[in-house]
Design a protein around this motif. Structure first.
Motif, PDB file in Angstrom:
ATOM      1  N   THR A 197     -37.790 123.950  95.634  1.00 33.82           N
ATOM      2  CA  THR A 197     -36.998 123.400  94.548  1.00 33.82           C
ATOM      3  C   THR A 197     -35.693 122.794  95.037  1.00 33.82           C
ATOM      4  OG1 THR A 197     -35.787 125.409  94.137  1.00 33.82           O
ATOM      5  CG2 THR A 197     -37.879 125.130  92.982  1.00 33.82           C
ATOM      6  N   ALA A 237     -36.495 120.418  86.374  1.00 34.51           N
ATOM      7  CA  ALA A 237     -36.031 121.664  85.774  1.00 34.51           C
ATOM      8  C   ALA A 237     -34.892 121.388  84.807  1.00 34.51           C
ATOM      9  CB  ALA A 237     -35.572 122.608  86.869  1.00 34.51           C
ATOM     10  N   GLU A 259     -36.287 119.944  81.699  1.00 35.63           N
ATOM     11  CA  GLU A 259     -37.016 120.961  80.939  1.00 35.63           C
ATOM     12  C   GLU A 259     -36.065 121.880  80.191  1.00 35.63           C
ATOM     13  OE1 GLU A 259     -39.637 123.113  83.434  1.00 35.63           O
ATOM     14  OE2 GLU A 259     -41.204 121.584  83.335  1.00 35.63           O
ATOM     15  N   LYS A 260     -34.999 122.249  80.886  1.00 36.20           N
ATOM     16  CA  LYS A 260     -34.046 123.160  80.248  1.00 36.20           C
ATOM     17  C   LYS A 260     -33.435 122.493  79.016  1.00 36.20           C
ATOM     18  CE  LYS A 260     -30.235 126.231  80.791  1.00 36.20           C
ATOM     19  NZ  LYS A 260     -29.495 127.119  81.666  1.00 36.20           N
ATOM     20  N   GLN A 296     -27.920 123.206  90.297  1.00 34.46           N
ATOM     21  CA  GLN A 296     -28.728 124.330  89.844  1.00 34.46           C
ATOM     22  C   GLN A 296     -27.857 125.454  89.322  1.00 34.46           C
ATOM     23  OE1 GLN A 296     -31.579 125.659  92.647  1.00 34.46           O
ATOM     24  NE2 GLN A 296     -32.677 123.710  92.692  1.00 34.46           N
ATOM     25  N   LEU A 327     -30.064 126.895  86.749  1.00 32.49           N
ATOM     26  CA  LEU A 327     -31.478 126.539  86.836  1.00 32.49           C
ATOM     27  C   LEU A 327     -32.273 127.477  87.737  1.00 32.49           C
ATOM     28  CD1 LEU A 327     -31.227 122.666  87.166  1.00 32.49           C
ATOM     29  CD2 LEU A 327     -31.703 124.020  85.136  1.00 32.49           C
ATOM     30  N   ARG A 386     -34.584 129.955  86.191  1.00 31.82           N
ATOM     31  CA  ARG A 386     -35.748 129.275  85.629  1.00 31.82           C
ATOM     32  C   ARG A 386     -36.765 128.963  86.717  1.00 31.82           C
ATOM     33  NH1 ARG A 386     -36.112 126.711  80.988  1.00 31.82           N
ATOM     34  NH2 ARG A 386     -37.277 124.983  81.875  1.00 31.82           N
ATOM     35  N   MET A 387     -36.234 128.474  87.810  1.00 30.92           N
ATOM     36  CA  MET A 387     -37.154 128.023  88.850  1.00 30.92           C
ATOM     37  C   MET A 387     -37.838 129.197  89.528  1.00 30.92           C
ATOM     38  SD  MET A 387     -34.897 124.922  90.229  1.00 30.92           S
ATOM     39  CE  MET A 387     -36.118 123.727  90.484  1.00 30.92           C
ATOM     40  N   LEU A 437     -40.650 130.089  87.361  1.00 27.80           N
ATOM     41  CA  LEU A 437     -41.527 128.969  87.004  1.00 27.80           C
ATOM     42  C   LEU A 437     -42.972 129.434  86.938  1.00 27.80           C
ATOM     43  CD1 LEU A 437     -40.517 125.737  88.895  1.00 27.80           C
ATOM     44  CD2 LEU A 437     -40.467 126.194  86.470  1.00 27.80           C
ATOM     45  N   CYS A 454     -45.607 124.963  88.620  1.00 27.05           N
ATOM     46  CA  CYS A 454     -45.043 124.835  89.965  1.00 27.05           C
ATOM     47  C   CYS A 454     -45.960 123.965  90.824  1.00 27.05           C
ATOM     48  CB  CYS A 454     -44.904 126.226  90.574  1.00 27.05           C
ATOM     49  SG  CYS A 454     -44.073 126.239  92.129  1.00 27.05           S
TER      50      CYS A 454
END
Lengths: 275, 454
Positions: free
Chosen positions: B340, B349, B352-353, B416, B421, B424-425, B428, B433
């Protein structure tokens, strides 16, 4: 009858030895007690045989190299059996039992000339002289075994290379204590035995002189000096461990020379009775 | 592409003498962390030196050159007799292997005594030093934090720590083979490290009642002495008390041996040759190796103790396997994070957030205004979409622009962090992913992860 008893005793010692060798490899208490019991049985038969023989001769049955060595084997086993109860060093049996078997077999190979009955052998002095010395020698044999064990164990610890026996052998301090115990008990006995010998030798019925440069006397003195030095150094400087173990081994070799070597290869006063 | 490299030697690959030499060299002339500016190929650096290992953890873009540079630096500072074959003592791990190795080290799976607790503390100290010298950046920062949490997880989820048979335990066993009973023996602790404490505890448990502590800093000695009901001895008096002691445990950081052959030889007569057992768990060694030649003196250093430990290693094997399992799992997670660090997944990401926030907020509003018609709803939808798009336009542009630069990792990491983030990652979904990365490498690891989870 005695010879049957002797064979039974030897067999018992052999079985005991096998038992103790197994015990050396595997820590299993029942096999120790079984072997101990078998050795005890062997010792009883052995004692009975010697007693019968002595009664037949009307004197202590140590009149040939064969009998002497057999008597010594008995003393060795008895001493071990007693020491085992006192000090609880089971693994010692694995070293003493083979030694007893060796002596038993050796004694059957030795000449068995029987000297005429009676004479200077029929005396309480002789019984005292012989038993104390043999008892001392048995203790020295134990010290020898403990010494060998010490050297084996010390070598493993020093070289940091642990073999199979590392787990089974006791701690160094313990072995050294056994050595010390045998030395301090054996040495006075030996001294007493030698003094009795000198005293009896100087009496009018025997040789009229305490010291007559007999090979056995000379070697006995050498042995005595080795143990005296060992004891002295222990008490004054604190010799212990490896040096003490080597001294115990050296001392016992001297015992064997005095006892067997002189009997078989050199001539002297004592030869008269044991060849 | 950024690579994580781990280069080092441990108790399995190098004898104590070589490790000592390297540790000493690193302590005196060469402070590896301060050498970083001279290492052009190395980006980030962490240096770990303990009794059992010397390790360099670094990141670089050109693997071969960076490794060459670090080894050349080491060779230059080691004595000439060692230099010729020094490479044979080193192991080099790259990327995933390096991460796994570091996790194993921290979880004490690679220790001489598997499960011994000291290594984590030592690694934390190494990390603190590195942060003070500012030699760790995005990747190593993250890796080390991850490492600490992995170590914690292994410790709490397996019994590797509790069934650890430590070096000191092995030493106590040896003491019993020399002395038999230990309750009338006197023990001297020289140096008061964690290792010494552990050993002291074992000895007390075995019935030792007489203990003395000597340390260069009196404060620490007093502390330990109170804990073990021991007496304290001045550091310069240790030679004089040798005649009363039976077991001497040394663990000082002294670069020179503090107990020499002659010191001990001359005192054996005073102690009437009573046995003396030295346990030297320090590197560089505190007791001259030749001391072992003296009659009735036994000397074990940490390499020697390994032989004793080998005897009861089997028990811990199963727990170690469980720990390895955890480590394999965590290594894959870390690899996902590494992936990432590229620009594209971060942008995804980020989007998406924002999208999730937009939707949930819209949902909340709409549920309150039930009387709104279809037209108004659509308008609101368009409005929120436009706001999000415009808000994200600049950050995304910024990321794309930086994507080509060297400082990319920094920027990506900052973004990030600003938008939070990373969590979140981490979490994932496996399938998404695979979708976002699309590379075969990640697919492989995903399959692995799945098989582990099963």
């Amino acid at each position: 009858m005695e010879s049957v008893f002797l064979v039974i005793a030897t067999l018992c010692y052999c079985i005991g030895t096998v038992g103790y060798l197994i015990y050396l490899l595997r820590d299993w208490t029942p096999i120790h007690w079984a072997s101990w019991g078998i050795l005890l049985g062997g010792a009883l038969f052995h004692a009975a045989a010697i007693l019968l023989r002595s009664m037949e001769l009307h004197q202590l049955a140590v009149t040939s190299s064969q009998e002497a060595l057999s008597f010594f084997a008995l003393m060795l086993v008895t001493t071990y059996l007693v020491i085992q109860i006192r000090l609880q060093l089971r693994i010692l049996g694995s070293f003493v039992a083979p030694l007893a078997v060796l002596f038993m077999f050796l004694s059957s190979l030795l000449p068995a000339h029987i000297i005429p009955k009676g004479g200077i052998f029929q005396s309480g002095w002789v019984i005292f002289h012989v038993t104390t010395l043999f008892f001392a020698n048995a203790l020295f044999a134990l010290a020898f075994s403990a010494g060998v064990m010490y050297l084996l164990q010390e070598r493993q610890i020093k070289r940091k290379n642990f073999g199979y026996l590392y787990e089974r052998l006791p701690s160094l301090e313990r072995l050294d204590k056994i050595n010390y115990y045998c030395l301090t008990t054996g040495f006075p006995l030996m001294t007493a035995g030698l003094i009795t010998g000198f005293a009896y030798a100087s009496s009018s019925t025997v040789w009229r002189s305490p010291w007559s440069w007999d090979p056995k006397e000379i070697f006995a003195l050498i042995t005595w000096i080795i143990y005296a030095v060992s004891l002295h150094e222990r008490l004054t400087v604190g010799w212990r461990g490896r040096k003490a173990a080597w001294m115990a081994i050296l001392g016992f070799l001297a015992v064997l020379i005095t006892f067997l070597g002189v009997n078989l290869f050199l001539k002297g006063h004592h030869t008269t009775f044991i060849r | 592409m950024c690579h994580i490299i781990l280069l080092g030697m441990n108790h399995k690959t190098a004898p104590v003498a070589i490790r000592e030499q390297l540790a000493a060299a690193c302590k005196q002339e060469l402070e590896p962390l301060r050498m970083l500016p001279h290492l052009e190929y190395v980006d980030e650096l962490l240096f770990l030196s303990t009794c059992n290992r010397v390790e360099f953890l670094f990141t670089c873009t050109q693997v071969h050159e960076a490794i060459q540079q670090v080894t050349a630096l080491l060779k230059a500072h080691l004595g000439s007799p060692v230099t010729s074959h020094v490479e044979s003592y080193f192991y080099v791990y790259q990327n995933l292997e390096a991460v796994t190795h570091l996790f194993r080290v921290a979880a004490s799976l690679d220790s001489m005594v598997v499960g011994e607790p000291q290594i984590l503390g030592q690694l934390k100290t190494a990390y603190r030093d590195a942060t003070e010298c500012r030699t760790v950046k995005v990747i190593l920062n993250r890796l080390l934090h991850k490492t600490f949490s992995v170590a914690k997880r292994v410790r709490s989820e397996t019994c590797i720590g509790s069934c650890a048979v430590s070096i000191s335990y092995a030493a106590v066993e040896l003491a019993r083979k020399i002395f038999g009973e230990l309750d009338d023996k006197k023990v001297l602790l020289i140096g008061a490290g964690e290792m010494a404490e552990l050993a002291a505890e074992h000895l007390l448990a075995q019935g030792v009642r007489n203990m003395a502590v000597a340390n260069r800093t009196l404060e620490r000695a007093v502390q330990l002495a109170q804990r073990f009901k021991a007496e304290t001895i001045r550091f310069d008096h240790i030679h004089d008390v040798l005649k009363e002691m039976d077991i001497v445990l040394t663990s000082t950081g002294s670069p020179e041996p503090i107990l020499k052959y002659q010191d001990i030889k001359s005192r054996m007569r005073q102690r009437r040759n009573r046995p003396l057992f030295f346990i030297d768990i320090a590197v560089p060694r505190d007791v001259e190796p030749r001391v072992n030649e003296i009659d009735n003196v036994y000397l074990y250093d940490i390499d020697d103790l390994q032989g004793v430990i080998e005897l009861n290693r089997e028990e811990r094997k199963r727990e170690a396997e469980r720990a390895e399992h955890i480590i394999a799992e965590e290594t894959l997670r870390f690899q996902e994070w590494l992936g990432t660090l590229d620009v594209v997944p971060t942008i995804i990401a980020l989007r998406e957030k924002a999208e999730t926030i937009r939707r949930s907020e819209l949902q909340k509003t709409l549920s309150r205004f039930t009387h709104l018609g279809e037209k108004e709803r659509l308008a609101l939808e368009t409005l929120t979409q436009a706001i999000v798009k415009k808000m994200l336009h600049d950050p995304i542009l910024f990321l794309k622009k930086k994507g080509e630069r060297k400082s990319r990792q920094f920027c990506v990491d900052y973004v990030q962090q600003i938008f939070n983030l990373s969590d979140r990652m981490d979490g994932l979904d496996i399938d998404s992913c695979t979708l976002t990365h699309g590379s075969t490498n990640v697919k492989d690891s995903t399959n692995l992860l799945k098989s582990i989870k099963k």
